[in-house]
Motif scaffolding. Structure first.
Motif, PDB file in Angstrom:
ATOM      1  N   TRP A   1      11.163 -77.037  59.775  1.00  0.00           N
ATOM      2  CA  TRP A   1      11.291 -76.480  58.431  1.00  0.00           C
ATOM      3  C   TRP A   1      10.003 -76.686  57.642  1.00  0.00           C
ATOM      4  O   TRP A   1       9.225 -77.609  57.940  1.00  0.00           O
ATOM      5  CB  TRP A   1      12.445 -77.156  57.694  1.00  0.00           C
ATOM      6  CG  TRP A   1      13.796 -76.683  58.096  1.00  0.00           C
ATOM      7  CD1 TRP A   1      14.520 -75.676  57.526  1.00  0.00           C
ATOM      8  CD2 TRP A   1      14.607 -77.190  59.166  1.00  0.00           C
ATOM      9  NE1 TRP A   1      15.724 -75.519  58.172  1.00  0.00           N
ATOM     10  CE2 TRP A   1      15.807 -76.438  59.187  1.00  0.00           C
ATOM     11  CE3 TRP A   1      14.435 -78.191  60.109  1.00  0.00           C
ATOM     12  CZ2 TRP A   1      16.817 -76.669  60.103  1.00  0.00           C
ATOM     13  CZ3 TRP A   1      15.436 -78.426  61.032  1.00  0.00           C
ATOM     14  CH2 TRP A   1      16.611 -77.672  61.023  1.00  0.00           C
TER      15      TRP A   1
ATOM     16  N   GLU B   1      14.170 -70.345  53.759  1.00  0.00           N
ATOM     17  CA  GLU B   1      13.056 -69.439  53.462  1.00  0.00           C
ATOM     18  C   GLU B   1      12.441 -68.927  54.761  1.00  0.00           C
ATOM     19  O   GLU B   1      12.037 -69.715  55.617  1.00  0.00           O
ATOM     20  CB  GLU B   1      11.987 -70.165  52.645  1.00  0.00           C
ATOM     21  CG  GLU B   1      10.807 -69.284  52.279  1.00  0.00           C
ATOM     22  CD  GLU B   1       9.757 -70.036  51.494  1.00  0.00           C
ATOM     23  OE1 GLU B   1       8.675 -69.480  51.255  1.00  0.00           O
ATOM     24  OE2 GLU B   1      10.030 -71.203  51.125  1.00  0.00           O
TER      25      GLU B   1
ATOM     26  N   GLU C   1       9.667 -67.229  57.361  1.00  0.00           N
ATOM     27  CA  GLU C   1       8.219 -67.321  57.494  1.00  0.00           C
ATOM     28  C   GLU C   1       7.564 -66.034  57.010  1.00  0.00           C
ATOM     29  O   GLU C   1       8.164 -64.955  57.025  1.00  0.00           O
ATOM     30  CB  GLU C   1       7.835 -67.576  58.954  1.00  0.00           C
ATOM     31  CG  GLU C   1       8.244 -68.936  59.466  1.00  0.00           C
ATOM     32  CD  GLU C   1       7.514 -70.060  58.764  1.00  0.00           C
ATOM     33  OE1 GLU C   1       6.318 -69.898  58.456  1.00  0.00           O
ATOM     34  OE2 GLU C   1       8.145 -71.093  58.498  1.00  0.00           O
ATOM     35  N   ARG C   2       6.305 -66.163  56.586  1.00  0.00           N
ATOM     36  CA  ARG C   2       5.612 -65.019  56.002  1.00  0.00           C
ATOM     37  C   ARG C   2       5.380 -63.914  57.031  1.00  0.00           C
ATOM     38  O   ARG C   2       5.496 -62.731  56.723  1.00  0.00           O
ATOM     39  CB  ARG C   2       4.272 -65.481  55.414  1.00  0.00           C
ATOM     40  CG  ARG C   2       3.511 -64.399  54.690  1.00  0.00           C
ATOM     41  CD  ARG C   2       2.335 -64.998  53.952  1.00  0.00           C
ATOM     42  NE  ARG C   2       1.486 -65.771  54.838  1.00  0.00           N
ATOM     43  CZ  ARG C   2       0.532 -66.592  54.427  1.00  0.00           C
ATOM     44  NH1 ARG C   2       0.344 -66.776  53.143  1.00  0.00           N
ATOM     45  NH2 ARG C   2      -0.210 -67.249  55.293  1.00  0.00           N
TER      46      ARG C   2
ATOM     47  N   GLU D   1      11.421 -77.831  52.276  1.00  0.00           N
ATOM     48  CA  GLU D   1      12.832 -77.710  52.652  1.00  0.00           C
ATOM     49  C   GLU D   1      13.281 -78.971  53.379  1.00  0.00           C
ATOM     50  O   GLU D   1      12.611 -79.435  54.311  1.00  0.00           O
ATOM     51  CB  GLU D   1      13.054 -76.483  53.538  1.00  0.00           C
ATOM     52  CG  GLU D   1      12.954 -75.165  52.781  1.00  0.00           C
ATOM     53  CD  GLU D   1      13.331 -73.974  53.642  1.00  0.00           C
ATOM     54  OE1 GLU D   1      13.549 -72.895  53.075  1.00  0.00           O
ATOM     55  OE2 GLU D   1      13.404 -74.123  54.876  1.00  0.00           O
TER      56      GLU D   1
ATOM     57  N   GLU E   1      18.161 -68.305  59.327  1.00  0.00           N
ATOM     58  CA  GLU E   1      17.595 -68.284  57.971  1.00  0.00           C
ATOM     59  C   GLU E   1      18.454 -67.465  57.022  1.00  0.00           C
ATOM     60  O   GLU E   1      18.673 -67.852  55.868  1.00  0.00           O
ATOM     61  CB  GLU E   1      16.177 -67.717  58.020  1.00  0.00           C
ATOM     62  CG  GLU E   1      15.171 -68.617  58.719  1.00  0.00           C
ATOM     63  CD  GLU E   1      13.839 -67.937  58.922  1.00  0.00           C
ATOM     64  OE1 GLU E   1      12.844 -68.636  59.217  1.00  0.00           O
ATOM     65  OE2 GLU E   1      13.779 -66.691  58.793  1.00  0.00           O
TER      66      GLU E   1
ATOM     67  N   SER F   1      20.439 -69.504  54.203  1.00  0.00           N
ATOM     68  CA  SER F   1      19.572 -69.319  53.022  1.00  0.00           C
ATOM     69  C   SER F   1      18.301 -70.149  53.104  1.00  0.00           C
ATOM     70  O   SER F   1      17.824 -70.690  52.101  1.00  0.00           O
ATOM     71  CB  SER F   1      20.340 -69.665  51.735  1.00  0.00           C
ATOM     72  OG  SER F   1      21.477 -68.840  51.602  1.00  0.00           O
TER      73      SER F   1
END
Length: 487
Positions: free
Chosen positions: A75, A157, A159-160, A79, A151, A155
């Protein structure tokens, strides 16, 4: 959240030995690293009993060399999953991989900034005794898809640059639809190294709307020029969008904006005017402020300081090498002059003597050059010791946090000093007369002038002087005594 499979490099290890070593590492029975350990699909309630069950079931698959998988879920720093979230994440991950009824031993580790969950999954089906191949061997793709589901369900976040996202309740690859894009390896490496947005990301965010909304080639060229970019078509490479001096293929921006698609929309290609085509040709992508987009300000600041440190070190080394080169050139010139002077004149009949002199002179010159080279090496070694390496990112962050903590008391001291000054000014301020009391001058109420009792830097009529520390309690006592005498 990131999921990764740890490859087994001990190929000669037995199944029982692998189950024992993995279980011992994950559960960390001898340390306090594993703060939470649990398992699914076991009859035993102890870690050692579960390792024995896993080893026994793994040995049932005689044709499988290594049926045990070592997975890690990690994580981000911000988080912090709970024990219940870890249980739910493991359950959802196993369901997505098709291993819901299989044995799994997992433990949450908090020994790093990123909390991570180690999982040992037995691919052997407990009912049939045969191992299951995940996604026909494409385990990484299945893991990324499963992470997207975890995810979305819990809930967390995403990854970009995640490969999958959840749309309408099911995972969809971001490269499956035309508007999706994926940064190239070079662009991702540049962003991870510098903390700045790559040329491809800038082209996607800025050039894509202009290319999609243009109605003619001239409008497209003008719009890109206003944004500091330009479009050029090269044989064999197609349409290229130049962000400074970095070329980005139009097809990597969007599949709907490749060169054939642009020609279908805007007609036959028309090159840009020379003023636009050559406007930003020599501008570097990293030097233009319009392209300085910080994705990670802390990382970008780190790389700026590191670049400045390394640049200064290179300049000092370059200066030292330049000095050595000048010294070598001067020494060689002196040796040439000396050789010319010693060997001047006619040596007819004395050839052997001349050869001996040349040999001795060459040896002397070589020794002088060796001494100069040794001095240069020593100087470079001392310079290298005086220029320490710039710390890595983690050490630099710790040093920065330590410096910030040290600077906090100074700020508090300044705040306390300002508070004391305000209270001192309030104490020094004369008390207003009540309506019942006749109005009298301060001089009549006190035989001592108020102005004389106030320090020079508190008086309005006095010239400004250097501030001196004022004792608020002592000043208050002085005014109390003078007011009592005035009554």
């Amino acid at each position: 959240m990131i999921a990764k499979e740890i490859v087994n490099r001990r190929t000669r290890q037995s199944k029982s030995g692998r189950a024992t070593s993995l279980g011992t590492y994950v559960a960390r029975l001898d340390t306090e690293t594993a703060v939470y350990c649990e398992g699914t699909g076991f009859f035993s309630a102890t870690v050692k009993g579960r390792m024995a069950e896993m080893a026994a079931l793994a040995m049932e698959a005689t044709r499988s060399v290594d049926p045990l998988m070592h997975l890690v879920l990690s994580w981000p720093v911000h988080e912090r999953p709970t024990n219940a979230q870890c249980d739910a994440a493991v359950k959802r991950l196993l369901q997505s991989l098709g291993l819901a009824a299989h044995q799994c031993l997992y433990a949450l580790h908090r020994d790093t900034d990123n909390w991570h969950l180690h999982m040992i999954v037995n691919r052997v089906n407990p009912l049939t005794g045969r191992p299951i191949e995940i996604n026909k061997g494409f385990t990484r793709n299945a893991l990324q898809c499963a992470v997207a589901e975890v995810e979305s369900a819990l809930s967390f976040e995403p990854e970009r640059n995640a490969k999958f996202e959840i749309l309408d309740g099911r995972p969809i690859s971001r490269t499956a639809h035309p508007d999706a894009y994926r940064l190239t390896t070079g662009a991702r490496r540049y962003e991870a190294k510098t903390g700045l947005a790559s040329a491809q990301r800038i082209a996607i965010e800025r050039a894509k709307p202009l290319m999609a909304g243009a109605s003619s080639w001239q409008e497209l060229h003008i719009g890109l020029a206003d944004a500091g970019m330009r479009l050029q078509v090269e044989p064999g490479r197609g349409a290229l969008v130049w962000v400074g001096n970095v070329a980005v293929k139009a097809s990597s921006i969007s599949r709907e904006l490749c060169f054939p698609a642009l020609e279908r929309t805007l007609g036959p290609y028309q090159p840009a005017p020379p003023s636009i085509a050559d406007g930003n040709r020599k501008d570097r992508h990293g030097d233009d402020e319009r392209f300085q987009v910080e994705l990670d300000p802390v990382l970008a600041d780190y790389h700026r300081q590191r670049f400045a440190h390394e640049f200064a070190a290179r300049q000092k080394r370059k200066e030292r090498r330049h000095q050595h080169a000048k010294a070598i050139a001067s020494l060689k010139q002196q040796q040439r002059d000396e050789r010319t002077q010693v060997l001047a004149g006619s040596w007819a009949g004395f050839g052997r003597i001349r050869a001996g002199i040349v040999s001795v002179l060459a040896e002397e010159h070589r020794q002088k050059r060796d001494v100069l080279a040794a001095a240069h090496r020593d100087a470079m070694a001392d310079l290298h010791k005086s220029l320490p390496r710039f710390p890595d990112f983690e050490s630099w962050k710790k040093q920065r946090e330590t410096a910030a903590k040290i600077a906090v008391p100074t700020a508090l001291d300044q705040k306390v000093g300002a508070t004391v000054a305000i209270k001192t000014r309030d104490v020094a301020k004369p008390k207003a007369a009540s309506p019942e009391e006749p109005t009298r001058s301060m001089a009549a109420r006190s035989p001592v002038s108020v102005t004389s009792s106030i320090p020079a830097h508190h008086s309005r009529d006095a010239e400004p002087a250097s501030a001196e520390p004022v004792n608020a309690a002592e000043l208050a006592r002085q005014y109390a005594r003078r007011r009592s005498r005035g009554r």
